[in-house]
Scaffold this active site. Sequence first.
Site, PDB file in Angstrom:
ATOM      1  N   TYR A  82      31.353  24.056  46.351  1.00 56.50           N
ATOM      2  CA  TYR A  82      31.267  24.108  44.893  1.00 56.50           C
ATOM      3  C   TYR A  82      31.157  22.690  44.330  1.00 56.50           C
ATOM      4  CZ  TYR A  82      32.980  28.991  44.609  1.00 56.50           C
ATOM      5  OH  TYR A  82      33.125  30.344  44.691  1.00 56.50           O
ATOM      6  N   GLU A 128      39.942  29.127  42.718  1.00 57.99           N
ATOM      7  CA  GLU A 128      41.375  28.872  42.557  1.00 57.99           C
ATOM      8  C   GLU A 128      41.609  27.435  42.083  1.00 57.99           C
ATOM      9  OE1 GLU A 128      40.386  32.097  44.087  1.00 57.99           O
ATOM     10  OE2 GLU A 128      40.482  30.748  45.804  1.00 57.99           O
ATOM     11  N   ASN A 186      28.826  32.079  39.149  1.00 59.12           N
ATOM     12  CA  ASN A 186      29.637  32.513  40.288  1.00 59.12           C
ATOM     13  C   ASN A 186      30.341  33.824  39.958  1.00 59.12           C
ATOM     14  OD1 ASN A 186      30.963  31.890  42.972  1.00 59.12           O
ATOM     15  ND2 ASN A 186      32.769  32.148  41.681  1.00 59.12           N
ATOM     16  N   GLU A 187      29.998  34.874  40.713  1.00 60.22           N
ATOM     17  CA  GLU A 187      30.621  36.188  40.529  1.00 60.22           C
ATOM     18  C   GLU A 187      30.654  36.582  39.050  1.00 60.22           C
ATOM     19  OE1 GLU A 187      34.404  35.812  42.561  1.00 60.22           O
ATOM     20  OE2 GLU A 187      33.544  36.631  44.388  1.00 60.22           O
ATOM     21  N   GLU A 267      30.638  34.952  50.833  1.00 60.62           N
ATOM     22  CA  GLU A 267      32.058  34.620  50.975  1.00 60.62           C
ATOM     23  C   GLU A 267      32.702  35.642  51.905  1.00 60.62           C
ATOM     24  OE1 GLU A 267      34.317  34.234  47.401  1.00 60.62           O
ATOM     25  OE2 GLU A 267      32.991  32.718  46.513  1.00 60.62           O
ATOM     26  N   TYR A 332      44.819  28.294  52.998  1.00 63.58           N
ATOM     27  CA  TYR A 332      43.986  29.494  53.033  1.00 63.58           C
ATOM     28  C   TYR A 332      44.016  30.228  54.375  1.00 63.58           C
ATOM     29  CZ  TYR A 332      40.483  32.262  50.529  1.00 63.58           C
ATOM     30  OH  TYR A 332      39.837  33.252  49.829  1.00 63.58           O
TER      31      TYR A 332
END
Length: 631
Positions: A82, A128, A186-187, A267, A332
Site C-alpha cells: 500500500y 489497519e 480498496n475494497e 489478499e 499478523y
Amino acid sequence: DFKAFLGCLNILLITISIFLLNFFFGMIRTFEIDYQKDRFLKDGKPFRYISGSIHYFRVPRFYWKDRLLKMKMAGLNAIQTYVPWNFHEPQPGQYRFSEDHDVQYFIQLAHELGLLVILRPGPYICAEWDMGGLPAWLLEKESIVLRSSDPDYLAAVDKWLGVLLPKMRPLLYQNGGPIITVQVENEYGSYFACDFNYMRFLQKRFRHYLGDNVLLFTTDGAQKSFLKCGTLQGLYATVDFGTGSNVTADFQTQRKVEPNGPLVNSEFYTGWLDHWGQPHSTVKTEVLASSLYEILARGASVNLYMFIGGTNFAYWNGANTPYAPQPTSYDYDAPLSEAGDLTEKYFVLRKVIQMVSAPYGRVGWGPWQSLPRTRSGSVVTFLPGTFRFKRMDYFGFVLYRTTLPQDCSNSTSLHAPLSGVHDRAYVSVNGVPQGILERASVTPLNITGKAGATLDLLVENMGRVNYGRYINDSKGLVSNLTLGSSILTNWTIFPLGTEDAVRSHLQGWGGQDAGCHYENCTDSSPNYTLPAFYVGNFSIPSGIPDLPQDTFIQFSGWTKGQVWINGFNLGRYWPAQGPQMTLFVPRHILTTSAPNNITVLELERAPCSACGPGLCTCTCHKTHLDLGTIS
C-alpha cells in the site's frame, strides 16, 4: 522549493535511464490480460504471480533489503504494498518522500532484487492503519464525505494523486520498472457510499497520470454484494478470502463479474489482525498451506497478506468498530515475524510455493548418455577383483561385464555370497534392467536372459567403513558371483570416469545420446531404468548484489544418484531412502554470467524417463527438479 526541484530532477533521471535502457537493449515490456485463455501475459508469455504483502511504512528502511530478500528466497516473484496518503502528507502540502518515507527507493530496491510490484496507492487503503491511510486534516471540513464524489474530498484526492502517481509512472513495468498492476481504491464495495462517480473519477485520474497501458484492478471480498459496488468496467475485478472460505465458490464469485481472465486472490490471509485486550490471532500453518495449494492448483495468482506484518510505530495503528484499537505490533502471525525472523510457517509455505515455482526456476531435463564414458585400461580377469586390486577408481563406480553361460528363460538366481557386493550393484542383461544387489542383503536377484547375453553390474562405492576393525573396506565385487549353482567367470572390468565425463561435457563434449531400446521400457522391469546422465540448466538474474545465494536442491520424484552443478560434485541424493531430501548448494559454485549447468547421474529411475521406440525422451512436467532456498 529546492526539495521539490530535487524530486522532479530525480523523476527525470529515472525516466531518462529507463528510456536509454529500452533504447539500447531493445526491450519491449508488456503486462496484460489474455482473456481468451484466462491468464496474465508478461512480455507476451503466460505468467502467474505469487506475491506477498509488505508495508514499507511498517518496516524501517534499514531492514527493507533484508525483508525483501527473504521474501524472494521463499519463492515469491512479486511483492504487494500500500501507499498511505497520511504517511506522506501529514499536513496539507507538506510531503515526505525521504528516508523511511522513500517509497520510490523501496520499489526500486524490489526491482533490483528481481521482484515485481503490485501497487495499492488508495487513496484509501484500510490496512489497519490510522484512518485507513486518509489524512486526519481532511476532517477539518466537518461536512466532508470521505470516499465519495464530495467536491472537497475530490479536490484533496486530485492534488495528492498529482503528487504521487507521477513518481510511480517511471516505475511501471512497461516503462522498465517492476510495477505490473495498480489497484484503484480498496475494497470499496464494503463502504456505504457506493458512489460510482467517485470510482470513475479515480479511474480517469489514474489513467491520466499513469497512461492507458497500465493494468488497473480492484479488490473486494468474495461476496456478490461487495462486488456490486466495488467494481467498475475498465478495472479488472479481483477478490480476497482466507483459509475459512470455499476456494471454488469464492473464485466462482469472481467469475460472475469477470467471466474471463485470470483468477486472482489479492489478499489471501496468512494470519489476522489483533486488538488490545484480546488474544493474539493465529492461523494454523497446515490449514494455510492446504488452502494455498488449492489456490495454486487452479492456476490462480495470489497475494499472501501479510508475508511480513511489521510494526505500527508512533501513533499509526488503526481501530475497528465497535471501537477496538489495534496494538503497536502488526505481527499478523505472518511467515516472517514482526522482527523479520523465519517462522515455521515460512518454511512450510516455501515448500508449497516450490511445487509450482522456485527462486532459481525449474530445470527442464534432457538425456545426455546412458552411462559415463569408460576410461582406457579395462581389465580382463577370470574371477572378479576389487577396485583396489585392479588399481582403478578409489571412489565412484566400476562396471563388471560378462556373458550368461546358460539360458535363463525362466528366472534364475544371481547371488553374491558372503556380502560380496561392496556396496550396491545395478544389474542389467542386454540393456534390460533386472534389479539391485546390495551389500547388506543376502536375498538373491532373479534374472532372465538367453545364453550369451551380456550381463552388466554397475557397482557403486557407497562409502568406506570409518571405525572399528573393518576399516580395510575394499570395494567392488569382493567375492565370486553365482548364477544358479554356477560361478560366473571371464569378466571384463571397466573403470568409469564420471568426473572426467562431466568435465568433458562442460567443455562442450556432448557424449552419446541416451538411447534406449523400446523393450527396455516394458513391464518386465517397471521399477528400474538403466543408469543414465541427465542434463539441464537454470539462470540466475545478473546485476543483483545479493545473488547468487546459498540454496538447496530438491529431488522430488527422483530415486538415487549423484549430482554436479557447474562441475562441482554436490554428493549423493537418495530421497527414496531418506531421511535427507535435499542437497546443499553453496553460493560460490553458482554464476549469474551464464546458465548454471546441472548434471545428474540417476542410477535407478528418473521421473522424466519415458521411452518410445528407439529413444528415451526426458521432458519433465510435474516432476521437474525443484530449487529451494535458505536465508
